[in-house]
Every structure is written in C-alpha cells, then in structure tokens.
Motif scaffolding. Structure first.
Motif, PDB file in Angstrom:
ATOM      1  N   GLN A 154       0.786  -0.988   0.208  1.00 59.61           N
ATOM      2  CA  GLN A 154      -0.131   0.081   0.116  1.00 59.61           C
ATOM      3  C   GLN A 154       1.010   1.299  -0.130  1.00 59.61           C
ATOM      4  O   GLN A 154       0.383   2.271  -0.687  1.00 59.61           O
ATOM      5  N   THR A 155       1.802   1.240   0.706  1.00 65.18           N
ATOM      6  CA  THR A 155       2.712   2.340   0.814  1.00 65.18           C
ATOM      7  C   THR A 155       3.508   2.652  -0.505  1.00 65.18           C
ATOM      8  O   THR A 155       3.556   3.769  -1.043  1.00 65.18           O
ATOM      9  N   PHE A 156       3.962   1.479  -1.236  1.00 66.52           N
ATOM     10  CA  PHE A 156       4.533   1.726  -2.629  1.00 66.52           C
ATOM     11  C   PHE A 156       3.387   1.944  -3.715  1.00 66.52           C
ATOM     12  O   PHE A 156       3.811   2.898  -4.299  1.00 66.52           O
ATOM     13  N   GLU A 157       2.168   1.650  -3.527  1.00 66.47           N
ATOM     14  CA  GLU A 157       1.332   2.168  -4.496  1.00 66.47           C
ATOM     15  C   GLU A 157       0.963   3.455  -4.104  1.00 66.47           C
ATOM     16  O   GLU A 157       0.869   4.333  -5.373  1.00 66.47           O
ATOM     17  N   ARG A 158       0.853   3.984  -3.047  1.00 65.82           N
ATOM     18  CA  ARG A 158       0.701   5.409  -2.807  1.00 65.82           C
ATOM     19  C   ARG A 158       1.984   6.273  -3.519  1.00 65.82           C
ATOM     20  O   ARG A 158       1.698   7.090  -4.041  1.00 65.82           O
ATOM     21  N   ILE A 159       3.164   5.791  -3.351  1.00 65.46           N
ATOM     22  CA  ILE A 159       4.321   6.635  -3.877  1.00 65.46           C
ATOM     23  C   ILE A 159       4.382   6.687  -5.217  1.00 65.46           C
ATOM     24  O   ILE A 159       4.737   7.642  -5.749  1.00 65.46           O
ATOM     25  N   ILE A 160       3.855   5.448  -5.763  1.00 63.60           N
ATOM     26  CA  ILE A 160       4.094   5.562  -7.439  1.00 63.60           C
ATOM     27  C   ILE A 160       2.705   5.734  -7.964  1.00 63.60           C
ATOM     28  O   ILE A 160       2.458   6.064  -9.163  1.00 63.60           O
ATOM     29  N   PHE A 212      18.365   6.138   7.302  1.00 65.23           N
ATOM     30  CA  PHE A 212      17.262   5.878   6.214  1.00 65.23           C
ATOM     31  C   PHE A 212      16.191   4.993   6.500  1.00 65.23           C
ATOM     32  O   PHE A 212      15.822   3.963   5.872  1.00 65.23           O
ATOM     33  N   ASP A 213      15.737   5.005   7.910  1.00 67.58           N
ATOM     34  CA  ASP A 213      15.068   3.831   8.533  1.00 67.58           C
ATOM     35  C   ASP A 213      13.263   4.393   8.300  1.00 67.58           C
ATOM     36  O   ASP A 213      12.433   3.980   8.828  1.00 67.58           O
ATOM     37  N   LYS A 214      13.160   4.938   7.173  1.00 68.25           N
ATOM     38  CA  LYS A 214      11.818   5.050   6.910  1.00 68.25           C
ATOM     39  C   LYS A 214      11.214   4.329   5.563  1.00 68.25           C
ATOM     40  O   LYS A 214      12.263   4.202   4.594  1.00 68.25           O
ATOM     41  N   ILE A 215      10.145   3.562   5.464  1.00 67.77           N
ATOM     42  CA  ILE A 215      10.055   2.561   4.351  1.00 67.77           C
ATOM     43  C   ILE A 215       9.770   3.351   3.174  1.00 67.77           C
ATOM     44  O   ILE A 215      10.064   2.746   1.911  1.00 67.77           O
TER      45      ILE A 215
END
Length: 160
Positions: A96-102, A138-141
């Motif tokens: 879900q985080t990845f989909e939000r980013i892209i 860099f500990d933020k997904i």
C-alpha cells in the motif's frame, strides 16, 4: 534482515535476474517487467494477516559495517550484531505504501503460505546501537521504497 534500497546517486544497486525479494518484485511489477504481485498467505497472526519483516536500507547496512570495523580497529572485540531497525512492516503495508508512492494500483494475487515462513521477523538492534553507537539514517519505509524504485527505473533504462 531484508536489505533494500539503492545508492541515492544511482551508482549501485541490486542486479539479479530472478528476484525473490518483496520490494524488488514490487518494482518489477510496477515497471511492467512482471505482471502480478503475489502475496503468500493472509492468515498469519499479524494485524492484517500478512508476514511482517524488518527492512533495512542498504546504505544503513554499509554504515553499520564501517562502524563495526572502526570499533574493532579502535580496540573493540569482535562481536555479532543484528543490523535492522527493530520494527517491521507487513507485506500489505509495504504494498500500500508503494502504490501510494508510485500513484498506481498493482495487480495482486493472494496465494497460500509458503512452507516455513514465519509470521514476524524483526531485529533486536539494541546491542549494535549501544556497543558501537550505530544509528540508522534511512529507516523510513517510504525512503527505502523510493530508492529501490528509482534504481529499478534507472537499471531498466540502461539494461532494458
């Protein structure tokens, strides 16, 4: 733990033909190199039923190695450390985080659990933090996912 990300200046990153790593697979699906993102198991004892893993940015892993060598050079004893962030993200959270980013929904297939997969694997990093004073940068997904995706886009543009 689960190493991901890439050099922010795109000088280095993972190059592997048949990727098995969750974040690399997400990137390949998003870049249309592989059609469907497969999630193995939705019945784990986690908040959303998918596995939870501790992801570490490759740059933080490199920094931990450098600090460990400096520790030994300066008289510290050889030791074994867990190098991770001490927190995990579920497969669905990462997706879900990845989909939000892209800003794109990926095709997802839910499959059976893989034999031997633990529900949660998260590091205990207290020893490395206290003994050699290592601190992640860099500990933020989100940052791990962005750097991984940028590397895969770059790699695709030069390798195909």
């Amino acid at each position: 733990f689960n190493v991901a990300g890439a050099d922010k200046n795109l000088r280095t990153g993972q190059i592997k033909k048949n990727v098995t790593h969750l974040i690399s697979k997400l990137c390949k699906v998003a870049l249309s190199q592989k059609g469907i993102f497969e999630i193995y198991g939705t019945d784990y004892k986690t908040s959303d039923g998918t596995c939870v893993r501790d992801y570490i940015h490759v740059s933080d892993l490199v920094d931990a190695h450098v600090k460990s060598l400096e520790y030994i050079i300066n008289g510290g004893e050889s030791d074994i450390f867990n190098v991770g962030y001490g927190k995990g993200f579920s497969v669905l959270e990462v997706l879900q985080t990845f989909e939000r980013i892209i800003n794109k929904k990926l095709k997802v297939k839910f499959s059976q659990r893989r034999l031997g997969d633990a529900s949660t694997i998260v590091s205990n990093n207290k020893k490395i933090i206290s003994k050699i004073n290592w601190r992640p940068k860099f500990d933020k997904i989100d940052e791990i996912l962005i750097d991984s995706y940028n590397w895969e886009k770059y790699k695709k543009s030069i390798i195909g």
